[in-house]
Design a protein around this motif. Structure first.
Motif, PDB file in Angstrom:
ATOM      1  N   THR A   1       0.505  -1.063  -0.231  1.00 21.51           N
ATOM      2  CA  THR A   1      -0.099   0.411   0.666  1.00 21.51           C
ATOM      3  C   THR A   1       0.810   1.621  -0.153  1.00 21.51           C
ATOM      4  N   TYR A   2       2.433   1.298   0.438  1.00 22.16           N
ATOM      5  CA  TYR A   2       2.755   2.783   0.938  1.00 22.16           C
ATOM      6  C   TYR A   2       3.847   2.984  -0.312  1.00 22.16           C
ATOM      7  N   VAL A   3       3.154   1.787  -1.995  1.00 21.27           N
ATOM      8  CA  VAL A   3       3.801   2.204  -2.750  1.00 21.27           C
ATOM      9  C   VAL A   3       3.381   3.264  -3.611  1.00 21.27           C
ATOM     10  N   ASP A   4       3.690   3.562  -4.536  1.00 17.89           N
ATOM     11  CA  ASP A   4       2.672   4.827  -5.711  1.00 17.89           C
ATOM     12  C   ASP A   4       2.496   3.913  -6.363  1.00 17.89           C
ATOM     13  N   LYS A   5       0.800   3.869  -6.966  1.00 23.84           N
ATOM     14  CA  LYS A   5       0.230   3.109  -8.092  1.00 23.84           C
ATOM     15  C   LYS A   5       0.195   3.024  -9.160  1.00 23.84           C
ATOM     16  N   VAL A   6       1.296   4.325  -9.701  1.00 20.15           N
ATOM     17  CA  VAL A   6       1.026   4.572 -11.445  1.00 20.15           C
ATOM     18  C   VAL A   6       2.691   4.256 -11.194  1.00 20.15           C
ATOM     19  N   LYS A   7       3.592   4.943 -10.707  1.00 20.92           N
ATOM     20  CA  LYS A   7       5.066   4.683 -10.379  1.00 20.92           C
ATOM     21  C   LYS A   7       5.635   3.381 -10.185  1.00 20.92           C
ATOM     22  N   VAL A  17      10.570  -6.819   3.512  1.00 13.53           N
ATOM     23  CA  VAL A  17      10.862  -5.843   5.279  1.00 13.53           C
ATOM     24  C   VAL A  17       9.644  -5.106   4.830  1.00 13.53           C
ATOM     25  N   ASP A  18       8.502  -4.982   5.034  1.00 11.19           N
ATOM     26  CA  ASP A  18       7.531  -3.870   4.267  1.00 11.19           C
ATOM     27  C   ASP A  18       8.209  -2.696   5.414  1.00 11.19           C
TER      28      ASP A  18
END
Length: 193
Positions: A105-111, A188-189
Motif C-alpha cells: 500500500t505504501y508504493v505509488d500506484k502509477v510509478k 521487509v515492509d
C-alpha cells in the motif's frame, strides 16, 4: 482375594519407575518429530530479507537478485522514464494498479515504487511464470520495460502490463524498505524496518 504378602512400596516404585521410563521414551520420540516441523537453515535463508545497494546504479541499469526463490529486478529509472509512466495509461491493462495484492500500500500506484527513480519488482511474468527480459524499448510509445520471451507479454518500467498481451496482471512489487538513501531491504515492509 487377599493382599497378604504384597509389598505396596515396591509396587509404587515399579509403577513410578515404569512411568518415568515411558515418559522419557515419549519425549525422546517427540523431540525429533517436533523439530522436523521447523524449516531448515537453507529454507530460512531463502526467505530472509535481501539487502541491495543501489548507489552505483545509473539510469537504465538493473540489479538482479533473488528473494524467496524468486528473481527480483531493481532498476534505476531516468527522469524521462518516470515522466513517461504517467503519459502511457491508455496503453495499459491496469494503469492505476488496482489489484492490492500486486503491490504494498505504501508504493505509488502509477510509478509502483517508494522513490520515483528506483523500481523493485518480482521478475516473474504473471501469465505463465516465465522470467521477462529487460528491454530498452518494448514499444515505441512505451520506451523501456520488460518483454516475456515465452508468450510475448510486455510490461512498462513500472511493471504494468500492456493491453493486448497474454499476461493479465502487472508484475508484483515485493515488500521492501530503504535502510538508507542507497540501500534497500527486500522482504521487509516499509513500516516494519
Amino acid at each position: 482375594m487377599s493382599n497378604d504378602g504384597v509389598d505396596n512400596g515396591r509396587r509404587r516404585f515399579l509403577l513410578w519407575s515404569t512411568s518415568a521410563v515411558g515418559a522419557v521414551g515419549a519425549v525422546g520420540i517427540a523431540v525429533p518429530f517436533v523439530k522436523s516441523w521447523s524449516p531448515s537453515a537453507r529454507a530460512q535463508a531463502a526467505g530472509a530479507p535481501v539487502e541491495v545497494d543501489v548507489s552505483k546504479l545509473k539510469p537504465g541499469q538493473a540489479i538482479k537478485t533473488e528473494w524467496r526463490g524468486k528473481p527480483i529486478f531493481v532498476i534505476r529509472r531516468s527522469a524521462a522514464d518516470v515522466s513517461n509512466l504517467e503519459k502511457i495509461g491508455s496503453l495499459l491493462k491496469d494503469p492505476e494498479s488496482s489489484n492490492p495484492a500486486q503491490q504494498p500500500t505504501y508504493v505509488d500506484k502509477v510509478k509502483r515504487s517508494i522513490k520515483d527513480d528506483v523500481m523493485v519488482v518480482v521478475g516473474i511474468c504473471t501469465h505463465l511464470g516465465c522470467v521477462p527480459q529487460q528491454k530498452e524499448q518494448v514499444e515505441p510509445a512505451i520506451g523501456g520495460g520488460f518483454f516475456c520471451p515465452c508468450h510475448g507479454s510486455k510490461f512498462d518500467l513500472a511493471g504494468r502490463v500492456l493491453a493486448g498481451v497474454p499476461a493479465s496482471d502487472n508484475l508484483e512489487v515485493p515488500p521492501y524498505t530503504y535502510l538508507s538513501d542507497s540501500v534497500i531491504l527486500i522482504g521487509v515492509d516499509k513500516g516494519a524496518a
